[in-house]
Motif scaffolding. Structure first.
Motif, mmCIF file in Angstrom:
data_model
loop_
_atom_site.group_PDB
_atom_site.id
_atom_site.type_symbol
_atom_site.label_atom_id
_atom_site.label_comp_id
_atom_site.label_asym_id
_atom_site.label_seq_id
_atom_site.Cartn_x
_atom_site.Cartn_y
_atom_site.Cartn_z
ATOM 1 N N ASP A 68 27.838 0.438 22.548
ATOM 2 C CA ASP A 68 28.087 0.343 23.983
ATOM 3 C C ASP A 68 27.808 1.681 24.649
ATOM 4 O O ASP A 68 27.899 2.733 24.006
ATOM 5 N N ALA A 106 34.912 0.281 33.988
ATOM 6 C CA ALA A 106 34.252 0.273 32.670
ATOM 7 C C ALA A 106 33.712 1.664 32.359
ATOM 8 O O ALA A 106 33.883 2.176 31.249
ATOM 9 N N LYS A 133 31.266 -9.985 32.194
ATOM 10 C CA LYS A 133 30.250 -10.360 31.194
ATOM 11 C C LYS A 133 28.859 -9.904 31.624
ATOM 12 O O LYS A 133 28.048 -9.483 30.807
ATOM 13 N N ASN A 136 28.601 -6.255 30.888
ATOM 14 C CA ASN A 136 28.401 -6.040 29.448
ATOM 15 C C ASN A 136 26.944 -6.287 29.081
ATOM 16 O O ASN A 136 26.334 -5.493 28.370
ATOM 17 N N CYS A 142 31.123 -2.666 26.767
ATOM 18 C CA CYS A 142 31.732 -3.560 25.766
ATOM 19 C C CYS A 142 33.191 -3.747 26.179
ATOM 20 O O CYS A 142 34.100 -3.192 25.577
ATOM 21 N N THR A 505 37.790 -4.027 20.081
ATOM 22 C CA THR A 505 37.864 -3.090 21.211
ATOM 23 C C THR A 505 39.297 -2.624 21.462
ATOM 24 O O THR A 505 39.511 -1.590 22.074
#
Ligand SMILES: Nc1ncnc2c1ncn2[C@@H]1O[C@H](COP(=O)(O)OP(=O)(O)OP(=O)(O)O)[C@@H](O)[C@H]1O
Ligand SMILES: CC(=O)C(=O)O
Ligand SMILES: [K+]
Ligand SMILES: [Mg+2]
Length: 569
Positions: A68, A106, A133, A136, A142, A505
């Protein structure tokens, strides 16, 4: 040559040497013979037919390592030891739900996004999940998704005002389940018919764990007339609890842990491909087992069930609940309604310890940086609370209102980042790990071996001062056994299972990576090191400790677990 995914090609003899990796301990050569090329999701696998050995052509897999962007960036900037170990969960609410807001969280280190199903519409939640999503997929984050069930809890439905109302000392209030329309001063509607069953005149009715307190002065049918004895605010959805002689009065209403609304929220979550369900007000292990069983029959994707410890009953059955669940949330908000708040610190420490012993991830939640809902800096006491959770080696820390409704969600996240990094460094330097004795988990010999291998591997990794630990895992078990020992170096967990990656995660110190794996351990090791080398993530002189758990096959029926130390040359 254009080859369709999933197709096999049979080629004549080749001799190959993995060009991307040149390790002192292994130089990979494929035996001469017929070779099968399999085009998979993540690249091309070459398999020598009639021979158990296989390996992957590294160059053709460039970019296929599911690293990621956050871990990659952190690793490049700060090196292996600079990778943060404590994971961060953010509650998503109106203050942080746009795609730009979510991207900022994020990029600020959010590992898991929590959606509290108590609030907002299903459509709203769907939008958030899809945006996460999308980020990601398109931006390489991630971030896992957790839904948190509403659960069955006694709370205020209506108190005759749109926001908060003040209860003054000595004022008389009426608590009822009657659904009244419009404004009826000094009247509060509770959500359950039998809310007052077993309640006597003289009992205390406590709002939100102490925000305000009333004394029951009269019982009229199911309704209660009460006098305010400790003034304070009544907020929308305020929680109600009854106390007698300094003790919580046990609930007399038999409400299921999952209501029919919770079940439809779970169906919704399954259809949206969520990673975790946090179950509110779990009182025993059966509720957790029931949901886990339901999920395993319902969906091939593994959804992990986290039990929220937030009731007195759950504390009495802590061990069985931890054993049954895939992880725990110490939900200090509601827990503080059910037990005296001065007990929260010791209870938190105990739950965290039990989770570690039983190898389940644990999240510390609620009010970590509460003042930051309104202010741009935390109080010193809040920073001390966050540090204490990190010192206890909790897997994850959670923001609630700080991110959901606060004006400084990103700042709060960065306070969690810097505070946890600082405390992790201190714990390493002070060698807080020494002298811990673990309860043995495994019952079968292979399980016992796995546990010993992981514990000894971490001991070696710490003593040798290696840069990173590599592990190859299908369901995350070996990775979590390593994490349980809280090693100094980070754990790179390679898996070919997306739901395993998303579940990891949440776990302390693990960087989960998605990669196509074969049944050949050595080939997996060479391939992943090769890929990381190509990406500049590992370099000459780096020392890696590699833990592998071989999968038995017809060609190789013996399972073996191994620890190897490799130095990149
Ligand atoms: N999806 C949402 N929509 C609107 N407001 C939200 C949402 N999620 C959270 N909030 C707000 O943020 C505050 C804190 O959120 P959080 O979900 O942590 O509440 P909580 O009461 O601690 O959780 P729980 O209900 O599980 O005990 C809530 O009181 C609510 O006002
Ligand atoms: C998070 C939560 O549910 C609580 O603290 O009550
Ligand atoms: K909830
Ligand atoms: Mg709660």
């Amino acid at each position: 040559m254009a080859v369709a995914r999933g197709s096999d090609l049979v080629c004549p003899r080749i001799i190959a040497k993995n060009p991307a990796v040149n390790l002192r301990s292994s130089v990979l050569a494929v035996p001469v013979g017929l070779v099968k090329l399999r085009v998979g999701k993540l690249g091309i696998r070459v398999q020598a037919i009639g021979n158990a050995e296989s390996f992957q052509i590294s160059e053709s897999l460039e970019g296929s390592l599911g690293f990621d962007v956050m871990s990659e960036g952190e690793l490049k900037e700060k090196g292996f030891m600079g990778l943060r170990k404590t994971k961060l969960v953010c509650t998503i609410g109106p203050a942080c739900c746009s795609i730009e807001d979510l991207e900022r969280l994020a990029a600020g280190g959010m590992n898991v996004a929590r959606l509290n199903m108590c609030h907002n519409s299903r459509e709203w939640h769907r939008g958030v999940i899809r945006r996460i999503k999308k980020l990601n997929e398109e931006k390489g984050f991630c971030v896992s998704v957790m839904i948190d069930t509403e659960g069955s809890q006694l709370h205020v439905v209506d108190h005759g005002a749109p926001s908060s109302v003040k209860a003054e000392d000595g004022s008389i209030w009426f608590f009822t389940t009657e659904n009244f329309e419009g404004c009826r001063p000094f009247t509060v509607q509770a959500n359950y018919e039998g809310f007052s069953e077993g309640i006597k005149v003289g009992d205390e009715l406590v709002i939100d764990g102490g925000m305000a307190t009333f004394e029951v002065i009269e019982k009229i049918g199911n309704d209660l007339r009460c006098k305010c004895v400790d003034p304070g605010l009544l907020l929308p959805r305020a929680k109600l609890s009854f106390w007698r002689d300094g003790k919580l009065v046990g609930k007399n209403h038999e409400l299921p842990t999952l209501s029919s609304k919770d079940w439809s929220d779970i169906e919704f979550g399954i259809s949206e491909g969520i990673d975790f369900i946090a179950m509110s007000f779990v009182n025993d292990a059966d509720a957790v087992k029931h949901l886990k069983n339901y999920l395993s029959n319902k969906t091939p994707r593994s959804i992990r069930v986290l039990a929220k410890i937030e009731s007195l009953e759950s504390l009495h059955k802590l061990v069985e609940i931890v054993e049954a669940s895939d992880g725990i949330m110490v939900a200090r908000g509601d827990l503080g309604v059910e037990i005296p708040i001065e007990q929260i610190p010791t209870v938190q420490q105990k739950i965290t310890y039990v989770c570690r012993q039983l190898n389940k991830p644990v999240i510390i939640a609620s009010q970590l940086l509460e003042s930051m809902i309104e202010y741009p800096t935390p109080t010193r006491a809040e920073v001390a609370d966050v540090s204490e959770a990190v010192r206890q080696y909790a897997d994850a820390l959670m923001l609630s209102g700080e991110s959901a409704i606060g004006s400084f969600g990103n700042k709060a996240l960065s306070v969690l980042q810097t505070t946890s990094s600082r405390m992790e460094l201190w714990s390493r330097e002070e060698n807080q790990q020494s002298g811990l004795h673990w309860h043995e988990l495994g019952l079968s010999l292979p399980d016992k071996i796995a546990e010993q291998v992981c514990s000894r591997a971490v001991e070696m990794a710490n003593k040798l001062g290696v840069d990173a630990i590599f592990v190859y895992t299908k369901n995350g078990h070996m990775a979590s056994l390593l994490s349980r020992n809280r090693p100094n170096p980070p754990i790179f967990a390679f898996t070919d299972n997306d739901s395993t990656r998303m579940a990891l995660t949440l776990q302390w110190g693990i960087v989960p990576l998605l990669v196509d794996l074969s049944d050949d351990v050595e080939a997996n090791i060479s391939k992943t090191i090769g890929l990381l080398k190509t990406k500049g993530m590992v370099k000459e002189g780096d020392a890696l400790l590699v833990v592998s758990d071989d999968i038995p096959s017809s060609a190789n029926p013996t399972v073996y677990q191994s620890i190897q130390v490799k130095t990149i040359v």
